[in-house]
Design a protein around this motif. Structure first.
Motif, PDB file in Angstrom:
ATOM      1  N   UNK A 143      -7.712  22.303  21.767  1.00 47.76           N
ATOM      2  CA  UNK A 143      -6.840  21.763  22.691  1.00 47.76           C
ATOM      3  C   UNK A 143      -6.292  22.606  23.921  1.00 47.76           C
ATOM      4  N   UNK A 144      -6.490  23.866  23.699  1.00 54.01           N
ATOM      5  CA  UNK A 144      -5.745  24.886  24.788  1.00 54.01           C
ATOM      6  C   UNK A 144      -7.009  24.622  26.080  1.00 54.01           C
ATOM      7  N   UNK A 145      -8.120  24.305  25.782  1.00 57.94           N
ATOM      8  CA  UNK A 145      -9.262  24.237  26.679  1.00 57.94           C
ATOM      9  C   UNK A 145      -9.140  22.762  27.525  1.00 57.94           C
ATOM     10  N   UNK A 146      -8.332  21.792  26.915  1.00 60.50           N
ATOM     11  CA  UNK A 146      -8.342  20.517  27.721  1.00 60.50           C
ATOM     12  C   UNK A 146      -7.126  20.461  28.604  1.00 60.50           C
ATOM     13  N   UNK A 147      -7.296  19.333  29.646  1.00 61.61           N
ATOM     14  CA  UNK A 147      -6.340  19.363  30.462  1.00 61.61           C
ATOM     15  C   UNK A 147      -5.345  18.557  29.981  1.00 61.61           C
ATOM     16  N   UNK A 148      -4.177  19.137  29.774  1.00 60.78           N
ATOM     17  CA  UNK A 148      -3.244  18.262  28.797  1.00 60.78           C
ATOM     18  C   UNK A 148      -2.317  17.244  29.643  1.00 60.78           C
ATOM     19  N   UNK A 149      -1.904  16.233  28.641  1.00 62.27           N
ATOM     20  CA  UNK A 149      -1.173  15.021  29.518  1.00 62.27           C
ATOM     21  C   UNK A 149       0.087  15.467  29.829  1.00 62.27           C
ATOM     22  N   UNK A 150       0.622  14.602  30.862  1.00 60.87           N
ATOM     23  CA  UNK A 150       1.935  14.933  31.440  1.00 60.87           C
ATOM     24  C   UNK A 150       2.870  14.026  31.042  1.00 60.87           C
ATOM     25  N   UNK A 151       4.169  14.224  30.993  1.00 62.91           N
ATOM     26  CA  UNK A 151       5.277  13.331  30.410  1.00 62.91           C
ATOM     27  C   UNK A 151       5.568  12.516  31.716  1.00 62.91           C
ATOM     28  N   UNK A 152       5.914  11.059  31.493  1.00 63.19           N
ATOM     29  CA  UNK A 152       6.325  10.640  32.643  1.00 63.19           C
ATOM     30  C   UNK A 152       7.795  10.767  32.810  1.00 63.19           C
ATOM     31  N   UNK A 153       8.034  10.765  34.094  1.00 65.18           N
ATOM     32  CA  UNK A 153       9.311  11.216  34.420  1.00 65.18           C
ATOM     33  C   UNK A 153       9.651  12.534  34.800  1.00 65.18           C
ATOM     34  N   UNK A 154       9.409  13.502  33.898  1.00 63.91           N
ATOM     35  CA  UNK A 154       9.820  14.864  34.079  1.00 63.91           C
ATOM     36  C   UNK A 154       8.456  15.552  34.585  1.00 63.91           C
ATOM     37  N   UNK A 155       7.398  15.002  34.345  1.00 63.18           N
ATOM     38  CA  UNK A 155       5.584  15.676  34.766  1.00 63.18           C
ATOM     39  C   UNK A 155       5.623  16.791  34.245  1.00 63.18           C
ATOM     40  N   UNK A 156       6.210  17.045  33.073  1.00 62.31           N
ATOM     41  CA  UNK A 156       5.927  18.323  32.060  1.00 62.31           C
ATOM     42  C   UNK A 156       4.717  18.242  31.449  1.00 62.31           C
ATOM     43  N   UNK A 157       4.068  19.190  31.312  1.00 56.44           N
ATOM     44  CA  UNK A 157       2.571  18.923  30.362  1.00 56.44           C
ATOM     45  C   UNK A 157       3.070  19.055  29.049  1.00 56.44           C
ATOM     46  N   UNK A 158       2.215  18.498  28.046  1.00 57.09           N
ATOM     47  CA  UNK A 158       2.466  18.566  26.789  1.00 57.09           C
ATOM     48  C   UNK A 158       2.042  19.738  26.301  1.00 57.09           C
ATOM     49  N   UNK A 159       2.951  20.518  25.265  1.00 56.83           N
ATOM     50  CA  UNK A 159       2.406  21.940  24.683  1.00 56.83           C
ATOM     51  C   UNK A 159       1.278  21.843  23.955  1.00 56.83           C
ATOM     52  N   UNK A 160       0.459  22.717  23.930  1.00 59.48           N
ATOM     53  CA  UNK A 160      -0.800  22.950  23.093  1.00 59.48           C
ATOM     54  C   UNK A 160      -0.600  22.408  21.649  1.00 59.48           C
ATOM     55  N   UNK A 161       0.539  22.689  21.082  1.00 55.63           N
ATOM     56  CA  UNK A 161       0.754  22.299  19.725  1.00 55.63           C
ATOM     57  C   UNK A 161       0.781  20.893  19.466  1.00 55.63           C
ATOM     58  N   UNK A 162       1.475  20.184  20.639  1.00 50.93           N
ATOM     59  CA  UNK A 162       1.819  18.658  20.740  1.00 50.93           C
ATOM     60  C   UNK A 162       0.162  18.192  20.747  1.00 50.93           C
ATOM     61  N   UNK A 163      -0.541  18.676  21.747  1.00 53.36           N
ATOM     62  CA  UNK A 163      -1.919  18.165  21.798  1.00 53.36           C
ATOM     63  C   UNK A 163      -2.614  18.138  20.448  1.00 53.36           C
ATOM     64  N   UNK A 164      -2.527  19.323  19.703  1.00 51.25           N
ATOM     65  CA  UNK A 164      -3.170  19.511  18.289  1.00 51.25           C
ATOM     66  C   UNK A 164      -2.798  18.496  17.582  1.00 51.25           C
ATOM     67  N   UNK A 165      -1.426  18.318  17.390  1.00 51.28           N
ATOM     68  CA  UNK A 165      -0.891  17.165  16.613  1.00 51.28           C
ATOM     69  C   UNK A 165      -1.381  15.942  16.988  1.00 51.28           C
ATOM     70  N   UNK A 166      -1.488  15.555  18.080  1.00 54.82           N
ATOM     71  CA  UNK A 166      -2.038  14.352  18.777  1.00 54.82           C
ATOM     72  C   UNK A 166      -3.228  13.983  18.498  1.00 54.82           C
ATOM     73  N   UNK A 167      -4.256  14.956  18.364  1.00 57.96           N
ATOM     74  CA  UNK A 167      -5.402  14.999  18.032  1.00 57.96           C
ATOM     75  C   UNK A 167      -5.545  14.757  16.768  1.00 57.96           C
TER      76      UNK A 167
END
Length: 181
Positions: A143-167
């Motif tokens: 997950x740390x090597x992927x481009x991470x999704x951004x949250x709609x509204x705030x445009x903040x990127x998903x934390x790596x831990x959230x991408x891991x959980x999503x996967x």
């Protein structure tokens, strides 16, 4: 096979259930049968088979009363695969807008323990419906090597831990019955 089912109707049902039990792709042969035993097979197909899930879900939608009658004894019975499948089947039927029918049929038992067990099954949070063994992620999953999704509204990127959980969630989720989380 469809001609056989049409010709022999209920007399053909035990053989058809046996056939479909060995080959879930044939679940469509049972769509016209409104029988509790088909409900048990539909729930098992949803819970444990890779194929036939969409037709099993359609059967549960078309025949909720027969499904509930077939599933209730196992859903309130001994722990095990049959109970897991029956509970999942009842939650699926409830998700199709039939919770009141489930409770009404459970009421026919005139047993408060059955009513309590049904309430517990229906109250189960879909977020708790995770497999006992979570699949191992493939080697390319970093997950740390992927481009991470951004949250709609705030445009903040998903934390790596959230991408891991999503996967992980996507790894055990199924197209026909996606994980609610």
């Amino acid at each position: 096979e469809k001609g056989f089912a049409a010709l022999y109707e209920l007399a053909a049902l035990p053989g058809l259930i046996n056939r479909v039990g060995r080959n879930a792709e044939k679940m469509d042969l049972l769509l016209g049968f409104d029988h509790p035993d088909v409900g048990v097979l539909a729930a098992e197909t949803l819970a444990f088979r890779k194929k036939g899930k969409m037709v099993a879900d359609k059967w549960l939608r078309l025949h909720p009363e027969a499904a509930i009658i077939g599933l209730l004894p196992a859903a309130v019975g001994r722990l095990g695969k049959a109970r897991d499948a029956a509970e999942n089947g009842l939650r699926t039927v409830a998700g199709h807008g039939q919770e009141a029918l489930i409770r009404a049929i459970a009421g026919r038992y005139h047993n408060p323990a059955v009513d309590e067990a049904v309430s517990a099954v229906l109250a189960t949070d879909p977020l708790d419906q995770v497999p006992n063994k979570v699949p191992k992620m493939p080697d390319f999953w970093v997950p740390s090597s992927f481009s991470r999704p951004r949250l709609k509204g705030s445009n903040r990127v998903f934390p790596v831990a959230a991408v891991e959980a999503l996967g992980t969630m996507l790894a055990f989720s199924q197209l026909e019955s996606p994980y609610g989380g």
